[in-house]
Design an enzyme around this catalytic site. Structure first.
Site, PDB file in Angstrom:
ATOM      1  N   CYS A   2       5.445   6.970  -6.853  1.00 25.89           N
ATOM      2  CA  CYS A   2       4.953   8.314  -7.114  1.00 25.89           C
ATOM      3  C   CYS A   2       4.655   8.483  -8.598  1.00 25.89           C
ATOM      4  O   CYS A   2       5.263   7.842  -9.448  1.00 25.89           O
ATOM      5  CB  CYS A   2       5.998   9.340  -6.712  1.00 25.89           C
ATOM      6  N   ARG A  27      -0.433   5.393  -9.003  1.00 20.77           N
ATOM      7  CA  ARG A  27       0.996   5.228  -8.715  1.00 20.77           C
ATOM      8  C   ARG A  27       1.349   5.628  -7.281  1.00 20.77           C
ATOM      9  O   ARG A  27       2.460   5.382  -6.816  1.00 20.77           O
ATOM     10  CB  ARG A  27       1.814   6.076  -9.685  1.00 20.77           C
ATOM     11  N   TRP A  74       3.719   8.581  -2.976  1.00 12.26           N
ATOM     12  CA  TRP A  74       3.702   7.355  -2.162  1.00 12.26           C
ATOM     13  C   TRP A  74       4.946   7.474  -1.309  1.00 12.26           C
ATOM     14  O   TRP A  74       6.057   7.303  -1.792  1.00 12.26           O
ATOM     15  CB  TRP A  74       3.772   6.149  -3.091  1.00 12.26           C
ATOM     16  N   ASN A 100      10.383  11.159  -8.495  1.00 11.70           N
ATOM     17  CA  ASN A 100       9.997   9.777  -8.211  1.00 11.70           C
ATOM     18  C   ASN A 100      11.294   8.975  -8.063  1.00 11.70           C
ATOM     19  O   ASN A 100      12.203   9.154  -8.867  1.00 11.70           O
ATOM     20  CB  ASN A 100       9.165   9.246  -9.385  1.00 11.70           C
ATOM     21  N   GLY A 101      11.380   8.139  -7.055  1.00  9.61           N
ATOM     22  CA  GLY A 101      12.601   7.350  -6.869  1.00  9.61           C
ATOM     23  C   GLY A 101      13.239   7.681  -5.534  1.00  9.61           C
ATOM     24  O   GLY A 101      12.598   8.247  -4.647  1.00  9.61           O
ATOM     25  N   GLU A 476      -1.927 -16.572  -4.802  1.00 10.37           N
ATOM     26  CA  GLU A 476      -2.373 -15.342  -5.458  1.00 10.37           C
ATOM     27  C   GLU A 476      -3.758 -14.928  -4.944  1.00 10.37           C
ATOM     28  O   GLU A 476      -4.032 -13.748  -4.717  1.00 10.37           O
ATOM     29  CB  GLU A 476      -2.361 -15.537  -6.982  1.00 10.37           C
ATOM     30  N   LYS A 480      -4.526 -11.353  -3.208  1.00  9.16           N
ATOM     31  CA  LYS A 480      -5.602 -10.459  -3.657  1.00  9.16           C
ATOM     32  C   LYS A 480      -6.487 -10.098  -2.478  1.00  9.16           C
ATOM     33  O   LYS A 480      -6.830  -8.949  -2.251  1.00  9.16           O
ATOM     34  CB  LYS A 480      -6.488 -11.128  -4.712  1.00  9.16           C
ATOM     35  N   GLU A 483      -4.791  -7.785   0.074  1.00  9.05           N
ATOM     36  CA  GLU A 483      -4.567  -6.437  -0.460  1.00  9.05           C
ATOM     37  C   GLU A 483      -5.831  -5.582  -0.400  1.00  9.05           C
ATOM     38  O   GLU A 483      -5.764  -4.407  -0.057  1.00  9.05           O
ATOM     39  CB  GLU A 483      -4.123  -6.509  -1.925  1.00  9.05           C
ATOM     40  N   HIS A 499       1.632 -30.004   8.758  1.00 13.40           N
ATOM     41  CA  HIS A 499       2.998 -29.940   9.293  1.00 13.40           C
ATOM     42  C   HIS A 499       3.192 -28.715  10.190  1.00 13.40           C
ATOM     43  O   HIS A 499       4.291 -28.200  10.284  1.00 13.40           O
ATOM     44  CB  HIS A 499       4.003 -29.963   8.142  1.00 13.40           C
ATOM     45  N   LYS A 601       0.893   1.163  -7.275  1.00 14.00           N
ATOM     46  CA  LYS A 601       1.184   0.345  -8.454  1.00 14.00           C
ATOM     47  C   LYS A 601       2.618   0.639  -8.875  1.00 14.00           C
ATOM     48  O   LYS A 601       3.072   1.773  -8.774  1.00 14.00           O
ATOM     49  CB  LYS A 601       0.225   0.721  -9.582  1.00 14.00           C
TER      50      LYS A 601
HETATM   51  C1  F6R Z   1      -0.382  -7.391  -6.419  1.00 14.05           C
HETATM   52  C2  F6R Z   1       0.494  -6.571  -7.210  1.00 14.05           C
HETATM   53  C3  F6R Z   1       1.961  -6.605  -6.930  1.00 14.05           C
HETATM   54  C4  F6R Z   1       2.721  -6.640  -8.255  1.00 14.05           C
HETATM   55  C5  F6R Z   1       4.238  -6.562  -8.012  1.00 14.05           C
HETATM   56  C6  F6R Z   1       4.999  -6.616  -9.320  1.00 14.05           C
HETATM   57  O1  F6R Z   1      -1.720  -7.242  -6.794  1.00 14.05           O
HETATM   58  O2  F6R Z   1       0.045  -5.875  -8.074  1.00 14.05           O
HETATM   59  O3  F6R Z   1       2.305  -7.677  -6.121  1.00 14.05           O
HETATM   60  O4  F6R Z   1       2.397  -7.815  -8.925  1.00 14.05           O
HETATM   61  O5  F6R Z   1       4.530  -5.368  -7.359  1.00 14.05           O
HETATM   62  O6  F6R Z   1       4.599  -5.584 -10.163  1.00 14.05           O
HETATM   63  P1  F6R Z   1       4.867  -5.618 -11.713  1.00 14.05           P
HETATM   64  O7  F6R Z   1       4.039  -6.702 -12.289  1.00 14.05           O
HETATM   65  O8  F6R Z   1       4.455  -4.262 -12.218  1.00 14.05           O
HETATM   66  O9  F6R Z   1       6.329  -5.881 -11.886  1.00 14.05           O
END
Ligand code: F6R
Length: 606
Positions: A2, A27, A74, A100-101, A476, A480, A483, A499, A601
């Site tokens: 949030c 966020r 969120w 938030n939390g 990765e 990406k 996501e 395997h 995020k």
């Molecule tokens: C993927 C992504 C997440 C973050 C993860 C850690 O695109 O953004 O997997 O990498 O939540 O976040 P940080 O780097 O902020 O600790």
């Protein structure tokens, strides 16, 4: 997670408040709301949907008030509904909070409040706060004392802000485990989850630490300790980011902008002071065992680091995912933990660091956000200097972290004698010429990426495969892709395929291969073997290949050619183009690229 924000000023602050949560929307974005004090009353408008959508529907900016709070959600506790959106109010409507939390003991508090005839409107943990403060105020008629009494009842992690008609120009806020920062300016003061909320207005910020609360008016901001009310005097810091870098700047999406910013990101990562890199290498050299830790993308960053340390420094440095760290890593006081995080706020990562600290180990971090929790809680920090990353999915920050890990590995390699200074210099030369290569290749090759993306999206299932350091790059790339496209894409070591997973291969299962430069003969041959295995079972195979790789080009169904570069930077170039491939695939599918469904995020809850 949030986003929370609050503003108090001498004029109507509603437009500024609204803009602040628009800037924090990354966020969390399932619902949002505003609570403003006006004419001795608290007015609240909130609903489900993105910030712009709710603004239109609820006429948010027609509200008026000189102090207010705002929230973009969120969901964690309670479904995504209008009543569960924040702010939440006391029964008399005079106290309003955003949070938030997670309040861990909210069930007990709810039961206790119900026994006092409190009627709850929402299913959230947050609502208990408003009622707790109201009940305490009914006894003391002192807002600050009531606020503090309520905060002391909470268990869990939180950051929250409150406005009340009892003190119309004042914002009360507190922090325990979730980020909160004050922004100070002459006409108005701010409180927010992060500085992006108020960068347009001020770059003077005071970071609240866990266990602190603040009372903020247009003219003052007083920080105190929750435990004993003692005053905390902390100098404001100057935030280096400017508001412009947080804007989209002509790009259709932040993701695209941030991918294209990577030449500059690389320069910034190469400009991280050598003394910082040497310090980290020195600590690793002295440690009994070093662990790397991240989660999600940063775990994949850590995994690439694991390869760099093995290959360049002759040291096995395990990368452990933060969500599993506590149960897995065996930490002694002579150990070092290097945690990696864009936001510096991720719950799992902070928890891993706290565990290492409890075991007496040294802690270090590579983070992007100044003043973030991880940067404050670890013994030493490298600020990666990538600038704000607004798109929910991480791109440029991950690249910078990989480059910084490579720099540390080179430094350590020199100390351990695993590489000599000629090899060290050769790698550095490769890194230094890389930003220009990225710039040129992004400009020249984006059209080809778009073409490949259009073919990829016709498959609902895809495996992304790589060997050696291209394995974490494949992981990765797959993350990406899933996501932003919502397609089923899994990353895997190419050698692992036979395997078991090979059973999935048929003409509907696409495989995307991350091919190393053909000069890396063994790795290249091993990757080609996977290609042959898939083709023999009738599976379509696309690839990211370097231009001089005639063998792979002859075997692949479709491919994207990358310029021939040194083996040092080749995995980084593959990463950048995999990011762009995900972007164009999501664009083709019409996805919500900067704010993918169900994600947020900076995941600050466990
Ligand atoms: C993927 C992504 C997440 C973050 C993860 C850690 O695109 O953004 O997997 O990498 O939540 O976040 P940080 O780097 O902020 O600790």
């Amino acid at each position: 997670m949030c986003g929370i924000s609050a503003v108090t000023g001498t004029e109507n602050v509603v437009q500024i408040l609204y803009e602040s949560i628009r800037n924090l929307e990354y966020r969390g974005y399932d619902s949002c709301g505003l609570g403003v004090v006006h004419n001795g009353e608290v007015a609240v408008r909130k609903n489900v949907g993105g910030v712009e959508e709710v603004k239109q529907r609820e006429h948010l900016t027609s509200m008026r008030g000189k102090a207010g709070i705002a929230h973009t959600r969120w969901a964690t506790h309670g479904k995504v509904t209008q009543v569960n959106a924040h702010p939440h109010c006391s029964m008399d409507g005079r106290i309003s909070v955003v949070h938030n939390g997670i309040i861990n003991n909210y069930q007990e508090l709810r039961a206790e409040l119900r026994a006092c005839d409190v009627i709850f409107e929402s299913e959230t943990d947050t609502e208990v706060l408003a009622h707790l403060i109201a009940l305490a105020y009914a006894e003391s008629a002192d807002v600050e004392a009531a606020f503090l009494a309520a905060v002391k009842r909470l268990e869990g992690s939180f950051a929250f802000c409150m406005v009340t008609s009892h003190r119309p120009d004042t914002i009360f806020c507190a922090r325990e485990g979730s980020p909160l920062v004050l922004g100070l300016s002459r006409q108005r003061n701010f409180v927010a989850s992060d500085v992006n909320a108020f960068l347009q207005h001020t770059r003077d910020a005071v970071l609240l630490e866990d266990g602190e609360y603040a009372v903020v008016t247009p003219q003052s901001a007083v920080v105190r300790k929750i435990a004993d009310g003692s005053r905390v005097r902390r100098k404001p810091i100057k935030v280096e980011w400017d508001a412009e870098t947080s804007r989209k700047g002509g790009y259709a999406h932040y993701m695209l902008k941030e991918i294209f910013e990577q030449p500059q990101t690389l320069l910034n990562a190469l400009n991280v002071p050598r003394s910082d890199v040497e310090r980290f290498a020195g600590q690793m050299h002295d440690a009994r065992q070093t662990y790397l830790m991240g989660v999600g993308t940063t775990q994949y960053v850590a995994l690439t680091g694991q390869y760099f340390f093995s290959q360049l420094a002759g040291r096995f440095v395990p990368a452990v995912s933060a969500d599993e760290f506590e149960g897995l890593a065996v930490i002694a006081p002579e150990d070092l933990l290097i945690s990696i995080s864009q936001s510096g706020e991720t719950y799992d990562t902070r928890r891993g660091v706290a565990h290492a600290k409890r075991c007496g180990a040294r802690t270090a971090s590579i983070v992007n956000v100044m003043g973030s929790s991880l940067s404050m809680m670890t013994d030493s920090v490298i600020m990666q200097g990538s600038g704000p990353e607004i798109c929910v999915v991480s791109t440029k920050a991950a690249l910078a972290q990989m480059v910084i890990l490579m720099r540390i590995a080179l430094e350590l390699g020199r100390r351990t004698g695993h590489i000599d200074s000629a090899v060290y210099r050769a790698h550095y030369n490769d890194l230094e010429s890389f930003p220009d290569i990225v710039q040129i290749s992004l400009n020249e090759r984006s059209g080809f990426v778009r073409n490949l993306a259009e073919r990829i999206v016709s498959y609902a299932n895809c495996l992304v495969l790589g060997r050696g350091v291209y394995y974490p790059i494949a992981l990765e790339a797959a993350l990406k892709m899933k996501e932003v496209t919502y397609l089923h894409v899994e990353g895997m070591p190419a050698g692992f395929l036979k395997h078991g997973t090979l059973a999935l291969v048929d003409d509907t299962m696409l495989s995307l291969l991350m091919l190393p430069p053909p000069r890396q003969r063994e790795l290249h041959q091993q990757t080609l073997s996977a290609l042959e295995e898939i083709k023999a079972r009738g599976g379509p195979v696309f690839g990211l290949v370097f231009e001089d790789d005639e063998r792979a080009k002859n075997l692949l169904d479709h491919y994207l050619e990358l310029p021939v570069v040194s083996c040092t930077v080749a995995p980084f170039l593959q990463l950048i183009f995999a990011q762009l491939l995900s972007y164009f695939s999501a664009l083709k599918l019409g996805r919500s690229i900067d704010k993918p469904r169900n994600l947020a995020k900076s995941v600050t809850v466990g």
